[in-house]
Write an enzyme that holds these catalytic residues in place. Structure first.
Site, PDB file in Angstrom:
ATOM      1  N   MET A  82      -8.058  35.360   6.674  1.00 24.57           N
ATOM      2  CA  MET A  82      -7.819  34.804   8.004  1.00 24.57           C
ATOM      3  C   MET A  82      -7.175  33.421   7.926  1.00 24.57           C
ATOM      4  O   MET A  82      -7.124  32.801   6.862  1.00 24.57           O
ATOM      5  CB  MET A  82      -9.133  34.726   8.774  1.00 24.57           C
ATOM      6  CG  MET A  82      -9.756  36.083   9.062  1.00 24.57           C
ATOM      7  SD  MET A  82     -11.320  35.986   9.945  1.00 24.57           S
ATOM      8  CE  MET A  82     -10.775  35.385  11.551  1.00 24.57           C
ATOM      9  N   HIS A  83      -6.694  32.953   9.076  1.00 25.14           N
ATOM     10  CA  HIS A  83      -6.297  31.555   9.325  1.00 25.14           C
ATOM     11  C   HIS A  83      -4.971  31.113   8.715  1.00 25.14           C
ATOM     12  O   HIS A  83      -4.475  30.041   9.048  1.00 25.14           O
ATOM     13  CB  HIS A  83      -7.387  30.572   8.846  1.00 25.14           C
ATOM     14  CG  HIS A  83      -8.788  30.936   9.210  1.00 25.14           C
ATOM     15  ND1 HIS A  83      -9.169  31.195  10.505  1.00 25.14           N
ATOM     16  CD2 HIS A  83      -9.905  31.072   8.441  1.00 25.14           C
ATOM     17  CE1 HIS A  83     -10.472  31.469  10.526  1.00 25.14           C
ATOM     18  NE2 HIS A  83     -10.939  31.426   9.289  1.00 25.14           N
ATOM     19  N   ASP A 237     -10.579  39.706   7.673  1.00 25.12           N
ATOM     20  CA  ASP A 237     -11.309  40.296   6.545  1.00 25.12           C
ATOM     21  C   ASP A 237     -12.793  40.511   6.823  1.00 25.12           C
ATOM     22  O   ASP A 237     -13.344  41.559   6.465  1.00 25.12           O
ATOM     23  CB  ASP A 237     -11.087  39.481   5.272  1.00 25.12           C
ATOM     24  CG  ASP A 237     -11.364  37.995   5.439  1.00 25.12           C
ATOM     25  OD1 ASP A 237     -11.813  37.552   6.519  1.00 25.12           O
ATOM     26  OD2 ASP A 237     -11.114  37.240   4.471  1.00 25.12           O
TER      27      ASP A 237
END
EC number: 2.7.1.17
Length: 494
Positions: A82-83, A237
């Site tokens: 992520m991110h 995830d």
């Protein structure tokens, strides 16, 4: 057959499942990581795509050896780290290496974001360097020539989607980790985007994780011998990992004992507690959210102590710890080797052994480490409880779940039963494949596709041990953090 692809930090993983949910083939391809400056962490999106193609082709070859033809694949699902900020120009050219979730360069921008009116109310989260929006603020300040050319910002897995389908799309679970999403309403926040300096058309379209976002492009379908199958939105995830282990309904939860420690609890409504660094995100399925506490060092603390004290390996440490009778004056271990998120949000927090005596042996340090991680996880679980979500059905996954001794200790510390299931180390790629199944077969029943694996053991908490941890060890553990926090914060800023 349904194909799941998970873009991790260290590798791309692919898994193929059949309509009964059985894993039929797997493959992976390693990824490299770049740290060009202290606290920087980057990857080349082109390498993601090359690795994804390699993993898919390996998987198709393995499946072929089992008599499975590529044309039997009916859908593809995506999951990923992520991110990460992947920035593209108008021609879909990558403008710079992607800035990853574990990059810490933008702490100053996080301070600025916290002053934005309505920030926490809209996003449901603290501003942390790991999230996406502060990375774009850093680019605007430090690389304006890049920022001015940005036409699209994609999360890592969604760059793979662009390569597979030509579509700009994401799912709400991954988007919740950007700080541009109104998490309660599951839509982009115009205000958060404007304050970042981005138009809404720089964002991909938003979808639930089991929605179709496009179809495999003709050239790839021909090359791989596949049909032009639908590609599901997928999930971040952690959300995809939860789908993979069947954590999809209200008050179900999982405790992941990996390098980091994650407590993930599902809610049928929006909840938040940003003041204790609880992550409030959408789940990858419609009408569900999740709260998550994140401990930056969990099983990695056990590796640390094994190396520090000369154990041959972690199993040797665990065996020695189990043979040693715990003492009331046992040492304490603070597990903050990489700082901490939940509940402290303290980048300067540090690990420590305290209470050492002349008769302390390394088995005492082993037990202190196992206990310290458990008490840290308890802090995170109680922060989620305080947000209004107390789960009593907790499944333990990850490498640490293999230790009967440690999982029993954790049950005693937390005071709730912990359930172990077959395949407890299932990755997010399985969840991505399940989301592909739901997208390709809209009539499929959630309880059939996202069935929980068979129970292999249940660790029931011992009431006397729980009282000991709650009344004697937990208060001292928390006091030690408070006493030492100032020391390390001063050291970290001088």
């Amino acid at each position: 057959m349904f194909l799941g692809i998970d873009l991790g930090t260290s590798a791309i993983k692919a898994v193929l499942i059949d309509a009964a949910g059985k894993v039929r083939a797997t493959a992976s391809h390693a990824l490299s990581l770049s740290n060009p400056q202290p606290r920087w962490s980057e990857q080349d999106p082109h390498e993601w795509w090359q690795a994804a193609q390699s993993a898919i082709e390996q998987l198709l070859a393995e499946a072929g050896r089992e008599g499975i033809a590529p044309r039997q694949i009916a859908g593809i699902g995506l999951s990923g780290q992520m991110h990460g900020a992947t920035v593209l120009d108008k021609a879909d050219r990558v403008l710079r290496p992607a800035i990853l979730w574990n990059d810490g360069r933008c702490d100053a921008q996080c301070v600025d974001m916290e002053s934005w009116p309505g920030f926490r109310e809209i996003t449901g989260n603290l501003a942390m360097p790991g999230f996406t929006a502060p990375k774009l603020l850093w680019l605007r300040e430090h690389e304006p020539q890049v920022f001015e050319r940005i036409a699209k910002v994609l999360l890592p897995k969604d760059y793979l989607r662009l390569c597979l389908t030509g579509e700009y799309a994401t799912d709400v679970s991954d988007a919740a980790g950007t700080l541009w999403l109104n998490v309660a309403e599951r839509r982009w926040s115009q205000r958060m985007l404007e304050l970042t300096g981005l138009p809404q058309d720089a964002m991909p379209s938003l979808h639930e994780g089991n929605a179709v976002t496009g179809y495999l492009n003709p050239a790839l379908a021909e090359r791989w011998g596949m049909q032009r199958v639908p590609v599901a939105a997928g999930g971040g995830d952690n959300a995809a990992g939860a789908v993979g282990v069947g954590i999809v309904r209200h008050k179900q939860a999982m405790l992941s004992l990996g390098t980091s420690g994650v407590y993930f609890a599902v809610s049928d409504g929006y909840l938040a507690r940003p003041e204790q660094a609880v992550h409030s995100f959408c789940h990858a399925l419609p009408g569900t959210w999740h709260l998550m506490s994140v401990m930056l060092s969990a099983a990695s603390c056990v590796d640390f102590t094994a190396n520090l004290t000369g154990y041959a390996d972690v199993p040797a440490l665990l065996a020695d710890a189990e043979r040693t009778v715990a003492r009331s004056n046992a040492p304490f271990f603070l597990p903050y080797l990489s700082g901490e998120r939940t509940p402290h949000n303290d980048v300067h927090a540090a690990g420590a052994f305290t209470g050492l005596r002349t008769d302390t042996v390394r088995a005492d340090l082993a037990n202190a480490t196992l206990e310290g991680v458990g008490l840290g996880l308890l802090d995170g679980i109680e922060a989620v409880d305080a947000a209004g979500l107390q789960a009593n059905d907790i499944t333990v996954i990850g490498g640490g779940s293999r230790s009967a001794y440690w999982t029993q200790m954790l049950a005693d510390i937390i005071g709730r039963p912990l359930t172990l299931r077959a395949g407890g180390e299932v990755g997010a790629a399985l969840g991505a494949a399940r989301l592909a199944y739901l997208a390709a077969e809209p009539g499929a029943a959630l309880e059939d596709v996202c069935e929980m694996p068979e129970i292999t053991a249940v660790r029931e908490p011992d009431a006397a041990r729980h009282a000991y941890y709650r009344e004697q060890r937990q208060p001292k553990f928390r006091a030690l953090y408070r006493q030492l926090a100032g020391v390390y914060r001063v050291r970290g800023t001088t």
